[in-house]
Structure formats: C-alpha cells, structure tokens
Scaffold this active site. Structure first.
Site, mmCIF file in Angstrom:
data_model
loop_
_atom_site.group_PDB
_atom_site.id
_atom_site.type_symbol
_atom_site.label_atom_id
_atom_site.label_comp_id
_atom_site.label_asym_id
_atom_site.label_seq_id
_atom_site.Cartn_x
_atom_site.Cartn_y
_atom_site.Cartn_z
ATOM 1 N N VAL A 1 0.825 -1.214 0.000
ATOM 2 C CA VAL A 1 0.000 0.000 0.000
ATOM 3 C C VAL A 1 0.859 1.264 0.000
ATOM 4 O O VAL A 1 1.980 1.279 0.515
ATOM 5 C CB VAL A 1 -1.005 0.063 1.190
ATOM 6 C CG1 VAL A 1 -1.924 -1.151 1.192
ATOM 7 C CG2 VAL A 1 -0.307 0.235 2.508
ATOM 8 N N ASP A 2 0.284 2.312 -0.600
ATOM 9 C CA ASP A 2 0.960 3.612 -0.651
ATOM 10 C C ASP A 2 0.355 4.582 0.369
ATOM 11 O O ASP A 2 0.956 5.605 0.672
ATOM 12 C CB ASP A 2 0.810 4.225 -2.046
ATOM 13 C CG ASP A 2 1.402 3.311 -3.106
ATOM 14 O OD1 ASP A 2 2.484 2.744 -2.859
ATOM 15 O OD2 ASP A 2 0.764 3.125 -4.160
ATOM 16 N N ALA A 3 -0.863 4.268 0.838
ATOM 17 C CA ALA A 3 -1.543 5.188 1.753
ATOM 18 C C ALA A 3 -2.260 4.431 2.854
ATOM 19 O O ALA A 3 -2.838 3.363 2.616
ATOM 20 C CB ALA A 3 -2.545 6.046 0.997
#
Lengths: 310, 310
Positions: free
Chosen positions: A29-31
């Site tokens: 995940v990036d966020a």
C-alpha cells in the site's frame, strides 16, 4: 462487494495481523487511511504510540489520510486538534463528514441562493460557510422551544433546499420540527446526513448515542430515507481520489468500527484493518452474527512499530 | 389479516359511507371505538357536531370507547379534557397508550422494586404511579444536560428494569443517553413504547413529529426493536375486552390514521371507518401505494347524524 485481500487463500474470518502479514500489507500500500475516534484518539486523549507510528509511516513515504464520520468539527478545527495533540496534519489530509456534507451540495450544484437547515454542530456550519452556503439552525437553535398551542403555526424558511443532520449534542423538539417541516413542505428539499453511527465516544469511558440517533428521528418523522455522505458511503473516497492520485487497491483503511470504517474500505476496494482500541471488541468481531470481516485485525495502531521491528 | 366487511362483495378499496352502509353498520355493531386527535378534537378544539353525535349514539344504546395513542395525558386527565369540552366520558371508557404502558408492565409481572425510566410526558408518569411503579425521568429531566468531557462517566440507575418512550415535547440528549444506557447496560431491561406515530396534531394547524420520532432515536442508539403497546398493536384491545363483554366483530373502530387506527381495528377483527377530519387525506387513502383500506370512509364523525337522518 468482494474484499480484496493481500493474502492468497485468506479465509472469510479476519486474521490477527502477524509480522509477515504486516510486512506484506506495508509493501503493498501507498496510503493508510485512518479513522480518528477510537483509532488515533479517544475524545481528547491521544492513544499510546500513535504519534511515533504516524511519524514512522511518513518517514517510509506512506501517505496518511484521516477519514472521520464525526461532524462536530470542521477540517480546520480537526487540524488544530491534531496540532494540540502534537501531531502535524494538514487540512488537506482530513476528510470529515462535515466537509463531505458541504462538498456533496457543491458537487450536486446546490444553488447558492437556497439555504441549508442544520441539525448538528459548528463543524457543519463552518464547512457550509467555507463552501459559500448559508446555514440556518445548528447551535443557534439550541435554546429555542416549540409552542404546542391551538392555532400555533410553526413558521419555517421556504428557501431551505436541504436539511443536513449530523451528531447533535443539543437536540431539541424545535430542531426536529424545523427540519421535518423543511423536508415535508419545501418542494425538492434534500435530506443529507453526515453518518448513521449508532454510538460514538463522546467521553473516554462510555459509548453515547451517535448521529444515527438524530438521523433516525428525522427519517421517521419525514418517512424519508437520507443521503449518507460519511462512511460507509464512498462519497468521501470520491473526494479523496480527486485530491490524491492513489489507486484504492493500494490503500489500507484502518478503523475501529465494522459497519462504517471496514465497510467503507471494502466498498471502495481498499485493504482493511480493524483495531480493537475503539468500539469493536474481539468477541463482537468473531460473533457469528457479524458478517463484516476486515482483512486483518490488531489491538492498536502502535502495533505497527512492533510488527515491523521499527 | 382479512378485513371483515359488512358489505357483501365489497371491493378491496374503501367505499364512501352511504346511508345504506351506515344503517347496516349501525345495526351490526354494539360499540364504537373512537380515536381522539383528528376525530373527536384537534388539539383543544372539539370538532363540529361531535357532541351531538356521541349523545345520539349513547341514546341508541351504543357503547362508546375512546382509544388514543397520545400518551401525554393519563386517563384521569383525558376525562377532564372531555368534560372541559362538554362531553361526559368516564375514565373506564378511555384507553390511552400511557395507561397501556403501565398495564403492560402489570400484566407481565414487572417487579415493583424495579424502576421505569420515562422519555415522555406527565401522562405516562401518572399512569405508572397509579399502577404502583416508580417512574424516573420524564419532565424532571427536561433541563438536564449531558457533559461531553474526557473521563466523564454518565451515571444511571442500575435498578431501572424498563424504559418507556412516548411523545416527548422536551426531548434532549440527556434523556436519549439515559434511556440508551439503561437498555444497553441493565440486564433484561425492557424497551416499551406507547406508539410509533410519525406525526400528530400538536396544534390545530400543522402536523408535528410524533412519538415515532423519539422511538426511532432510541431504537437506533440501542439497536433494539421496541414492544409497542399502542395502536396498531392489539394490546389495548386485550385490556378493553377484559373490561367490556363485546365481540370484536361487533365493534367499529373510527379513526383518522391508516397505519394506527385502521390497522388496529383490522388486527383486532373490528369493522373500520376512516374519517377525513385528521391526518389522512382522500388522495392518501386512494394512493396506489397505500395498502391499508378501511371498510368505509367519511368526512367526519358528525356525518353519522345526516346518514341516519337523525
């Protein structure tokens, strides 16, 4: 909607977050999207280790977003609250249901010359004003009373084109009657609600009736179903995607409530993590009657540090 | 439940009451059950011709009973109201939802040492006292406020064994929180409501939010369904049958509301007559979405006199 899962062959029941799971989740995940009440804080008390955990995630390049159904504050006031707790968060990173209510009107071209009647707190009033709308009611109507006398006509503003209902700490019959009349008598009047949470953490120690309580009252007196802009509706995700270029499948929603936070994450196609630091107990999660299962669960947000050996 | 009809081959849709229909109805029933608000009076104004109509029915040997969902008064206070309007009615002929709430506890052997928390008016408090129970809340809690502060614990009486919700003109967050805590935290606490009317005639001129509004709020915050003692539940009919020896099929329920009065009559196996002097318009009755059809409808109770040529 099918829940995307980062673990091949994951069973329907949520798994406790293991170090291996978290490494995989962290890398995929990036966020991280965080709910606030019961996750970041309880009322005015920051939960242990939250500050260090958020610092760590930021240091690793993760985008942080805060998505709250609590409509009592505007985004500006939320940023101040974070700051007072020693956490630096910008308004742009905050998606509150008060903001979502104002944005829903904006996105749907609600005319500027129509007014909005508010059953709820300052947060909604402020966000409406920032969006260029005239809000009526709210805290101003807290001391008003409705007279039950023969030949008493309760006057209401015919230019009200929307009623917004959120958590209302000073609910009274006057507000219920005002909102009811607008929805029943003003043609095309919209009925918009910040959220339907049955309970919330108004103090550290107990769960108290939430916005769902006021929403149910107006929904009954008008016999109308409202438009929900907060979780689990994905309207806040639409706002979020306009702001940030991140694929939903590369986000993880972290929350303490199954029917709002986790359902919101699932509805939007995010990965989901339940923390047990808020309204949901492990036994409630594992109750056979519960059909909302996050991908993972863990005790608290600060478990991230231990799990990564940070 | 099948509606009994006095007219052979009557269609599903209600028929306007003709002189012939009324003669047949009049001869086939021993008792007329009347709703009050919108039928006998509107707020404090007696509807035209009601007094003469009731006198006429009594003179012809018909039993009269008054069955009201309005819980704001006790039976004693209702008798006073009738008297002030020039109509002589005894307490025994009045079945109010305030009385029904107290009787429900009695019939179900609710212990005298348990308390009852009330969200509603004096009528419920008085009937509870007459039945030997200790009521808490009600008008006494109208000025109380709940503090939303960290570490604030909202204390509630652990000996409350039932929460009764009715029409509450002074609804506030304190009462919602008190009732919610009793139901959520006191083991076995009952959740009893006088009625679920969405709106009522609090003034002559407008419909205002009814008890259903307060009931929906508590039902949402507790996530529990209540026990309804008022119309359309047939609990008041059970009380009535204990008092009077009349067969339900020889009663006619006269009311202005489809989902309470008419449904109550139908649920109990009575004949049913809708009057258009209250909350229901002819177009609402004839709306294809409406699936509650009385046997007959007429404009007002005093039509009886014209129909019989009295």
């Amino acid at each position: 909607m099918e829940v995307e899962s980062s673990t091949a062959g994951a069973a329907a029941a949520a798994a406790p977050l293991s170090p291996g799971d978290f490494r995989e989740l962290f890398d995929s995940v990036d966020a991280f999207l965080f709910d606030c009440d019961g996750v970041i804080w309880k009322r005015d008390r920051l939960l242990d280790g939250v500050s260090q955990t958020l610092d760590f995630l930021r240091s690793k390049g993760k985008k942080l977003v805060f998505v709250t159904n609590n409509s009592s504050k505007s985004r500006k006031e939320y940023a101040k609250k974070f700051s007072s707790l020693g956490i630096s968060v910008s308004e742009d990173e905050i998606f509150s249901s008060s903001f979502a209510a104002a944005m829903y009107l904006k996105v749907n071209d609600f005319p500027q010359d129509k007014k909005v009647y508010v059953i709820g707190g300052e947060g909604i009033m402020e966000e409406l004003q920032l969006a260029g709308y005239t809000g009526l009611g709210g805290p101003e109507d807290s001391k008003k009373t409705a007279e039950w006398k023969s030949n008493c006509l309760f006057e209401h503003d015919k230019s009200v084109g929307a009623v917004v209902v959120g958590l209302e700490p000073v609910i009274n019959y006057y507000k219920l009657q005002y909102g009811t009349l607008c929805i029943r008598e003003n043609p095309g009047c919209r009925f918009i609600v910040t959220n339907r949470d049955a309970v919330g953490h108004m103090t550290n120690l107990q769960e108290w009736p939430g916005a769902g309580c006021m929403v149910a009252a107006i929904s009954d007196s008008t016999q109308k179903e409202p438009i929900v802009v907060g979780k689990p509706s994905t309207f806040m995700m639409e706002l979020l995607l306009k702001k940030f270029q991140i694929d939903c499948s590369r986000m993880c929603m972290v929350g303490d409530q199954l029917d709002t936070d986790i359902l919101f994450g699932q509805n939007a196609g995010c990965k989901t993590l339940l923390v047990l630091s808020g309204v949901t107990t492990l036994s409630a999660l594992q109750d056979p009657a519960n059909d909302i299962q996050p991908d993972y669960y863990t005790n608290r947000v600060s478990d991230f540090l231990d799990l990564l050996g940070a």
